[in-house]
Design a protein around this motif. Structure first.
Motif, short mmCIF file in Angstrom:
data_model
loop_
_atom_site.label_atom_id
_atom_site.label_comp_id
_atom_site.label_asym_id
_atom_site.label_seq_id
_atom_site.Cartn_x
_atom_site.Cartn_y
_atom_site.Cartn_z
N ALA A 176 0.78 -1.24 0.00
CA ALA A 176 0.00 0.00 0.00
C ALA A 176 0.81 1.29 0.00
CB ALA A 176 -0.94 0.01 1.21
N ALA A 177 2.10 1.20 0.26
CA ALA A 177 2.90 2.43 0.34
C ALA A 177 3.26 2.94 -1.05
CB ALA A 177 4.17 2.19 1.14
N ASP A 178 3.23 4.25 -1.19
CA ASP A 178 3.71 4.91 -2.40
C ASP A 178 5.05 5.55 -2.07
OD1 ASP A 178 1.51 4.39 -4.11
OD2 ASP A 178 0.39 6.02 -3.16
N LEU A 179 6.00 5.42 -2.98
CA LEU A 179 7.32 6.02 -2.80
C LEU A 179 7.49 7.13 -3.82
CD1 LEU A 179 9.41 2.75 -2.44
CD2 LEU A 179 8.75 4.30 -0.61
N ALA A 180 8.10 8.21 -3.38
CA ALA A 180 8.37 9.33 -4.28
C ALA A 180 9.74 9.90 -3.97
CB ALA A 180 7.31 10.41 -4.13
N ILE A 181 10.40 10.38 -5.00
CA ILE A 181 11.70 11.03 -4.81
C ILE A 181 11.46 12.44 -4.32
CG2 ILE A 181 13.77 11.85 -5.99
CD1 ILE A 181 13.47 9.42 -7.86
N THR A 182 12.13 12.76 -3.22
CA THR A 182 11.99 14.06 -2.58
C THR A 182 13.01 15.06 -3.10
OG1 THR A 182 11.17 12.98 -0.61
CG2 THR A 182 11.94 15.22 -0.34
N GLN A 183 14.26 14.61 -3.24
CA GLN A 183 15.31 15.51 -3.70
C GLN A 183 16.41 14.75 -4.40
OE1 GLN A 183 16.89 17.48 -0.22
NE2 GLN A 183 18.45 15.93 0.05
N LEU A 184 17.09 15.45 -5.27
CA LEU A 184 18.23 14.88 -6.00
C LEU A 184 19.38 15.87 -6.10
CD1 LEU A 184 16.33 13.21 -8.99
CD2 LEU A 184 17.45 12.04 -7.10
N VAL A 185 19.48 16.78 -5.15
CA VAL A 185 20.49 17.83 -5.24
C VAL A 185 21.58 17.64 -4.19
CG1 VAL A 185 18.88 19.51 -6.17
CG2 VAL A 185 19.16 19.35 -3.71
N ASP A 186 22.68 18.34 -4.38
CA ASP A 186 23.79 18.38 -3.42
C ASP A 186 24.36 17.01 -3.09
OD1 ASP A 186 23.44 21.13 -3.30
OD2 ASP A 186 22.10 21.01 -1.59
N GLY A 187 24.27 16.07 -3.99
CA GLY A 187 24.81 14.75 -3.73
C GLY A 187 23.90 13.85 -2.92
N ASN A 188 22.96 14.42 -2.18
CA ASN A 188 22.02 13.63 -1.41
C ASN A 188 20.76 13.37 -2.22
OD1 ASN A 188 23.19 12.99 1.06
ND2 ASN A 188 22.76 15.00 1.89
N LYS A 189 20.23 12.17 -2.05
CA LYS A 189 18.96 11.83 -2.65
C LYS A 189 17.98 11.55 -1.52
CE LYS A 189 21.64 10.65 -6.35
NZ LYS A 189 23.02 10.98 -6.23
N GLY A 190 16.74 11.94 -1.73
CA GLY A 190 15.72 11.73 -0.71
C GLY A 190 14.53 11.01 -1.28
N VAL A 191 13.99 10.08 -0.51
CA VAL A 191 12.81 9.33 -0.90
C VAL A 191 11.85 9.36 0.28
CG1 VAL A 191 11.92 7.07 -1.57
CG2 VAL A 191 14.14 7.82 -2.42
N HIS A 192 10.57 9.56 0.00
CA HIS A 192 9.60 9.46 1.10
C HIS A 192 8.54 8.42 0.75
CE1 HIS A 192 7.79 12.70 -1.39
NE2 HIS A 192 6.64 12.18 -1.00
N ALA A 193 8.05 7.78 1.80
CA ALA A 193 7.03 6.74 1.68
C ALA A 193 5.74 7.27 2.30
CB ALA A 193 7.47 5.47 2.40
N MET A 194 4.62 6.97 1.66
CA MET A 194 3.32 7.42 2.15
C MET A 194 2.31 6.29 2.07
SD MET A 194 3.11 11.08 0.19
CE MET A 194 3.42 10.32 -1.39
N ILE A 195 1.44 6.21 3.07
CA ILE A 195 0.32 5.28 3.08
C ILE A 195 -0.93 6.10 3.37
CG2 ILE A 195 -0.80 3.42 4.37
CD1 ILE A 195 1.80 2.05 4.65
N PRO A 196 -2.01 5.89 2.61
CA PRO A 196 -3.24 6.64 2.85
C PRO A 196 -3.80 6.40 4.26
CG PRO A 196 -3.38 5.40 0.80
CD PRO A 196 -2.14 4.96 1.50
N LYS A 197 -4.19 7.46 4.93
CA LYS A 197 -4.77 7.34 6.27
C LYS A 197 -6.08 6.55 6.25
CE LYS A 197 -2.86 11.60 8.14
NZ LYS A 197 -3.18 12.92 8.69
N SER A 198 -6.76 6.56 5.13
CA SER A 198 -8.05 5.88 5.03
C SER A 198 -7.95 4.37 5.27
CB SER A 198 -8.69 6.15 3.68
OG SER A 198 -7.88 5.65 2.64
N ILE A 199 -6.77 3.82 5.14
CA ILE A 199 -6.56 2.39 5.39
C ILE A 199 -6.85 2.04 6.85
CG2 ILE A 199 -4.75 0.61 5.58
CD1 ILE A 199 -3.58 1.68 3.02
N PHE A 200 -6.68 2.98 7.74
CA PHE A 200 -6.76 2.72 9.18
C PHE A 200 -8.13 3.03 9.78
CE2 PHE A 200 -2.33 3.65 8.12
CZ PHE A 200 -1.78 2.44 8.48
N ARG A 201 -9.10 3.30 8.99
CA ARG A 201 -10.44 3.58 9.54
C ARG A 201 -11.21 2.33 9.76
NH1 ARG A 201 -11.79 8.93 6.12
NH2 ARG A 201 -10.16 10.11 7.09
#
Length: 65
Positions: free
Chosen positions: A40-65
């Protein structure tokens, strides 16, 4: 969120952080958190600058209702 010079490592860190979040905040077992993240998690690239790369993971809150 995962930050690292290697995009694959940043992704791995983001997934591990998501699993840790689900275990501590949503009280899932580690195995259940892993399965939920992998399906269920979606991954997205957050940043690609300054030599560092960032990735964030998200899961919809609606799954927990």
């Amino acid at each position: 969120m995962g930050l690292n010079e290697d995009l694959r490592e940043a992704t791995r860190l983001a997934v591990l952080e998501m699993i840790d979040f689900l275990v501590t905040e949503k009280h899932l077992t580690r195995d259940d958190a892993y399965m939920l993240t992998s399906s269920a998690a979606d991954l997205a690239i957050t940043q690609l600058v300054d030599g560092n790369k960032g990735v964030h993971a998200m899961i919809p809150k609606s799954i927990f209702r």
